[in-house]
Every structure is written in C-alpha cells, then in structure tokens.
Design an enzyme around this catalytic site. Structure first.
Site, PDB file in Angstrom:
ATOM      1  N   HIS A 151      85.032 104.684 -98.704  1.00  0.00           N
ATOM      2  CA  HIS A 151      85.819 105.078 -97.529  1.00  0.00           C
ATOM      3  C   HIS A 151      86.826 104.014 -97.091  1.00  0.00           C
ATOM      4  CE1 HIS A 151      86.890 106.402 -93.526  1.00  0.00           C
ATOM      5  NE2 HIS A 151      86.239 105.392 -92.985  1.00  0.00           N
ATOM      6  N   GLU A 189      80.990  97.929 -87.037  1.00  0.00           N
ATOM      7  CA  GLU A 189      80.378  99.126 -86.468  1.00  0.00           C
ATOM      8  C   GLU A 189      79.109  99.529 -87.227  1.00  0.00           C
ATOM      9  OE1 GLU A 189      81.390 100.859 -83.885  1.00  0.00           O
ATOM     10  OE2 GLU A 189      80.260 102.735 -84.090  1.00  0.00           O
ATOM     11  N   ASP A 190      79.182  99.486 -88.539  1.00  0.00           N
ATOM     12  CA  ASP A 190      78.133 100.121 -89.343  1.00  0.00           C
ATOM     13  C   ASP A 190      77.270  99.175 -90.171  1.00  0.00           C
ATOM     14  OD1 ASP A 190      78.920 102.574 -88.423  1.00  0.00           O
ATOM     15  OD2 ASP A 190      80.247 102.997 -90.121  1.00  0.00           O
TER      16      ASP A 190
END
Ligand code: MN
Length: 721
Positions: free
Chosen positions: A48, A76-77
């Site tokens: 991504h 964020e992840d």
C-alpha cells in the site's frame, strides 16, 4: 507492486537532486515496520505505501513527499513512533508524516456529529504543509481502488461517501482533475452500483461502433487543423460513468444527448494557436449554441484554462471539443502538484503564470478556521447552502439567508416553537441574524412555546414558516373559541334556554363542525350568527321559524353525486423552482396548492415531491426529519399560465335554482367545474364540494367572492386540509 529500484529510478528521473539514500532507507524502514501485516486484498500491507508513493511519482512530487508516502502508515499502524521517524529521516519528514497520521485518525470517527472537529483537525494538519494533503489524496485513491476487498459493507459505504463529499472536492479545488474523477467514479461504484452499471450499458449500446467512429472523427479533426497549418495533438476523451450521470442530474440533459456526444481534446503549443484551432473548427462545422466557453480569457477559480465548444462535426455527430496549450493541459491534469514540477523554473519575472498556485497554497496554508476551510472545499459543491454546527458538532444544512429561527426549526418543530434567543459562536445575537458557514449555533429556549408572528418576515425555510403559521392560527382559534362560546351562552340565555355544549353538539353536521368548539370558532369569527345557531338548535320555535322559511331540520339525506372526475394533466415543464431535476411532482390533495399560495415540497423517497400550501394541516403530522423539506416557489410563465384545481365548499339553501346559479357564477368568472360532490343534504341546506379549474389563487379568490355575493349561498370557502 513497484520494486525499490524502480521507485528510486522514477524519482531520480525527474528530480536530479533526489536523495536516493533517503528513499532507500524509507523503503526498507517501512517494509520492516509493516512486517507481516496484510491488506484486505491478501497483499502484504507494505504494497500500500509503495503504491501510494508510485501514484505521487506520476505527479513528479519532490523526494520528501515520496518518502512521506512510504512512511505514511508506520506511526498509525506499526510500533514506529514519530520521534523515531524524526531521528532517522529528519524534521521535515517527521512533520509531514505526523500531518498525514492526524488526517488518518479522522477517518476512524464515523459519526456525523464529529464533523466539525474533523474539519478543524483536517485544517490544522493541512495548514502545516500542502504536501500532507497530496499524500492523503494518493492514500485515499489507492484505498478506493482496493475498496471492494473490504468485507464490511457499512465501512465501504462510509469511506465512499466521505470520498465523494470531502476528498473528491478537495482534489478538484487543488485542480487535480484526474484524481478527482477517479475518486468520484470509484465512490460512485460503491454508492450507486446500479446507476453506474446502467450508464455503462447505455454508453456501450449507443457506441457500438464507437471506437472506430471516434478514431475516424479524430483523424478528420486533425486533418482540418493541419490544413490551417497548426501543429496539434488530437485525442479522444473518455468520460467516466459518474461524470455522465452527474451531468445528467445537474443539467437535466437526456442520456442520449449527453452520451451520444463524442469528446475530443486538442492540445497545441500556444494561446494564439488555440484561437486559430477554434476558428478552423467553427469555420468547418456549425457550432451548437450555448455550449461555447472561453476559460482561457476567463479561467475557472482553480485556474483551469481551456476553450470548450460543441459542434455538429464529421458524420453529423455532436462532438465536444476542448482546446488548450500543453501548459494548460499539465495544470488541468496535475493541478497544484504542478507547483513542485515547475518550482525550479519559477522566478520573479515569470511569477505571474504561477500566481494562482501561490494563491492556492496561501489559501490552504492560512485557512485556520473551519469556516474558511468549509468555504474553500466542501462548500464549493453547495454554493446555495450554509452549513452550521450544533453545540455537539452536528452539521445542519440550511438555505443561504437562513436565520437562527430556521436553524431551530430544522432541529425540531418543538425547538423552533420554544426558541427565544440564540448564541452564535458563543455570543447572544438577534434571532434574525443571518447565519454564515461554520457558525456554531446554540438555541435558547423557554418552557412554553411562543413563536412570534414577526418571525415570518425573515425566516427562509418552509418548515419554519409553516410551523409559525400553524402555531399562530391555533392561537387565534383559541381566542375565537372563547369569544364564540360567550356569544352562544348569551344568545341562549336571552331566548330563555339553558346553555350547554350538548345542545350545540346536536347541530354539528348542519354547520360542518366536528365539535362544539368548531361552532364557537365560527361564531367568534363571525362566519355564523347566534341567530343562525338558535335556528338550527331549536327549529320548532315559532319566532325563529318566521326567519327561517325552510322550517324544521328533517331527516338528513346523505347523498353523493359525482359529475365527472377532475383530472390534472402533468405538464412537461414543472412551474416550480427549487426542485432537483428528475423529481416527480404531485400537488397534494389535502390543500390543493395554487400559484400564489406559499408552498413547500415534501420529498418522499422513491416517489417524488408533494407540494403543500405552507399552512396545510397535514404538515403538522409529518414525522420530524431534516432532509425531506424542500423550499420551493412558484415559477409561472405569465404568458402561459397553467390550469390548477382549487377546491371550495359551498353551503346553499335547498331550493330550485341554487345549483344552476352556482355553476353560472363560476362559469362567468372563467372557472371550470371539474368535479362536484354533494357532501351533505337536508331539507333546508345542502353542502357541496366543488373542484374548479383556475389559473391561480387570485382567480379562485375572485370566484369565491362572486359566489358569496350570490343569493341562496349561505357559506362559501376554500377547502384546506
Ligand atoms: Mn494509507
């Protein structure tokens, strides 16, 4: 998935100062951080950020932007922290990654009531650096491209709606036409797959030999321009299903007209060439009037430039042509991203060409308030609306010019009725204050409902106006009722009768009343005299008989008589302004709105719009909702007035000639009876409901006045609700 060396080569290909080492480190860092994470598609998660970086290389964005794209989801992840990013990649990158991370957090809040806060955060993040927004747009684009892999349908719908409402308009505002169109079409595919499929099927059907035809016409165009001695590039232009659908909706153009049109783009070297090409095209083919637009001399707000025209071209086909220079084409496709591409070229002498970019960046960088942000992005789509916030952050859409009173009624009729003041952005303001985009409005309320009749002079929504009128009318009715009851009491007493509500209730039918209260209201308003009332309650009494030649009230003889059915033909053009194209219009049977009446539209999903008069009783029964009220007005062509059905009720004495005088008076007034029904009949009176075809309210009022002046008519009034 793009490989590491490909990505680095691409960036180095357009930016010779690119830090290849930095790109390589970011690539590896992101790959390690995302580790074995997977996308819903089953691909490794790391694909991504790489795809997002790839999209941005198409826009030739600087090395820092590409690095940010690679790292954009790590904080964020994954376990990576923003401090870590700062240490490894420097302050600029960490600031950009932080900005994108903040934007991503907004997505997780789904409720509409969070919008205000969302917008504020969005703005703060954006105003840091416009590159944050460019990464976010590319991120959203890739997520939309892979949206169909998500299993949760609700989540898909939310993301698609957000894309349509916020990100596509943002891309447009930044002049990034290609991204905007792709975002819209991907969202359309999720939100309305049936509509999209049908558009695609129709296009395919109409263009069975489309490819070949398009090629032939393109070649013909190129030949004509070449004959004029201008070098050019002619290409066919694909329209997305969404843009076809949206244009049909917006401009009310038939599908055939729109999709039968082939679209071409002609790119030339200079502005004078553009006009020469235009001359050659118009000189060869007849132009279609009303479709010519010169955005070169008058650029669009996002600085889009091109000449648009439509002509009846080769093989008698309608063709749409865009003519522009290479530079204009670049700007149209890339928008604000062109800023970085041409950054090096920018100098003081040539600054003017890029001024719009500077302005755009400034607008975005200086947009510190939600108002401004809304003004510049989402609101672009709704120039006729204002968006205001409730104290809890809910967004209420109102027509321009709306006041705090409109706002209160939009929330709930009860809130409107009990509204006594308003705070806008924390300060108490007069109720008539016009609301502006982004205003936060708090309604101050009293315990008792007490809308002010004066509000009607400044409210702009039908919902508010209707509720105010209904309330005032109900209040007046109370006054009349009190007065009427006092009159009845006095009349009974003076004629030696004992007054009671029960006695009055024996004559409800004769006076077309549902309760004794109705009769008191009639008395109070003067529509009924105390003598008329006593005549009917005590019909046997002699002294009243003298005044009532028709004697006692006998057995009621209910009768229904229909004289042909009235039918309203649906004209092609709807004489009502404020409707969305394609909505079916129906004049509600309860109130029979006529031109001249103030009206409101109630939308029934899938059924169209009912037009009611603003004071129709039926409106009070509607469930509270925000979106189903349409503010509409009449739009009558004075040269071609239509025919509308007005409804009246007439009570007349039961004697020969009554009916014929009714019909002759109506005929003399140029009205046409389309339906007539006797609703009640006694020995003395009968009552009928008459549908009359008239041109407007004044016409009907004139007929009513003429009837009231006719002997044997005891009561004539318009039927409402
Ligand atoms: Mn992402």
């Amino acid at each position: 998935m793009i490989r590491q060396f490909e990505l680095v080569e691409r960036v180095a290909g357009y930016d010779e100062r690119a830090d290849e080492n930095l790109l390589n480190r970011a690539y590896v860092f992101s790959m390690k951080a995302h580790g074995s994470q997977m996308r819903a598609s089953g691909d490794p998660y790391f694909s991504h950020p790489v795809e997002v970086a790839g999209i941005l290389t198409d826009y030739k964005l600087d090395c820092a932007t590409i690095v940010t794209a690679l790292l954009h989801d790590t904080v964020e992840d994954t376990l990576a922290t923003i401090d870590q990013i700062g240490e490894l990649f420097g302050e600029e990158i960490s600031r950009l990654v932080d900005g994108v991370t903040k934007l991503s957090k907004l997505e997780m809040r789904s409720e509409a009531s969070e919008q205000a806060e969302n917008f504020r955060k969005l703005v703060l993040a954006m105003s840091d650096d416009i590159r944050v927004l460019l990464v976010k747009l590319a991120d959203r684009l890739h997520n939309m491209r892979t949206l169909h892999f998500l299993k949760n349908a609700e989540k898909r719908a939310r993301i698609a709606a957000e894309t349509m409402e916020i990100y596509a308009p943002l891309a447009e505002r930044l002049g990034m036409q290609r991204i905007k169109q792709e975002l819209e079409d991907l969202a359309f595919r999720e939100l309305n797959p049936e509509a999209r499929e049908s558009v695609i099927r129709r296009v395919a059907f109409l263009h069975e030999d489309g490819d070949d035809l398009s090629r032939r016409i393109g070649e013909e165009l190129h030949r004509i321009i070449a004959e004029a001695g201008i070098p050019s590039r002619v290409s066919g232009r694909e329209k997305t299903p969404y843009s076809i659908w949206h244009k049909m909706e917006r401009e009310d153009i038939s599908f055939e007209q729109l999709s039968d049109t082939l679209a071409f783009r002609i790119v030339v070297d200079s502005v004078p060439d553009c006009y020469q090409v235009l001359g050659a095209v118009h000189g060869t083919y007849p132009m279609v009037p009303g479709r010519f637009k010169d955005y070169i001399s008058t650029p669009k707000r996002n600085n889009y430039q091109s000449i648009h025209t439509t002509v009846i071209g080769p093989e008698n086909r309608r063709i749409e042509v865009q003519i522009r220079t290479k530079m204009m084409h670049q700007v149209a496709e890339m928008g604000v991203a062109a800023h970085w591409q041409y950054k090096q070229d920018m100098d003081a002498t040539d600054g003017s060409r890029y001024r719009w970019l500077q302005e755009l960046v400034e607008i975005l960088e200086n947009a510190q308030s939600p108002q401004e942000f809304l003004e510049h992005t989402k609101l672009e789509m709704f120039p006729e609306r204002v968006f205001c916030f409730t104290p809890r952050g809910g967004v209420i859409a109102l027509p321009r010019g709306a006041s705090a009173v409109d706002f209160a009624y939009a929330l709930h009729t009860d809130i409107g009725n009990t509204c006594v003041g308003a705070k806008v952005n924390g300060r108490v303001v007069p109720l008539r204050t016009e609301l502006r985009n982004g205003d936060q409005v708090e309604v101050l309320r009293s315990k008792q409902p007490a809308p002010d009749a004066g509000w009607e002079t400044f409210v702009v929504t039908g919902k508010a106006r209707s509720a105010i009128r209904r309330f005032i009318r109900a209040q007046q009715r109370q006054e009349y009722r009190k007065l009427g009851r006092a009159i009845a009491e006095k009349a009974f007493r003076e004629t030696g009768h004992e007054f009671s509500d029960q006695a009055v209730e024996t004559v409800l039918k004769i006076h077309d009343a549902r309760s004794a209260e109705d009769i008191y209201v009639q008395l109070g308003q003067g529509h009924l005299t105390s003598r008329q009332l006593l005549d009917t309650v005590f019909p046997g009494e002699r002294r009243w008989r003298a005044r009532n030649p028709f004697g006692a009230i006998n057995r009621m003889i209910p009768a229904r008589l229909r004289l042909g059915a009235g039918d309203k033909s649906d004209g092609h053009s709807v004489p009502i302004r404020g409707l969305r194209p394609g909505l079916a219009v129906h004049y509600a049977d309860c109130c029979h709105a006529l031109p001249g009446d103030r009206i409101v539209g109630i939308v029934h999903k899938g059924k169209g719009v009912d037009i009611h008069t603003i004071d129709c009783e039926r409106l009070a029964d509607l469930p509270e909702g925000r979106d189903d009220w349409l503010d509409v007005t009449w739009d009558i062509d004075p040269d071609a007035p239509g025919v509308y059905v007005g409804q009246i009720k007439a009570v007349m004495s039961n004697e020969p000639g009554s009916l014929s005088s009714l019909s002759s008076v109506i005929a003399k007034s140029m009205g046409n009876i389309s339906n007539l029904k006797i609703t009640d009949r006694s020995a003395d009176f009968f009552e009928m409901q008459v549908d009359i075809e008239v041109t407007d309210l004044t016409h009907l009022s004139n007929i009513i006045a003429a009837l009231r002046a006719t002997p044997r008519m005891s009561k004539v009034e318009r039927v409402r609700g």
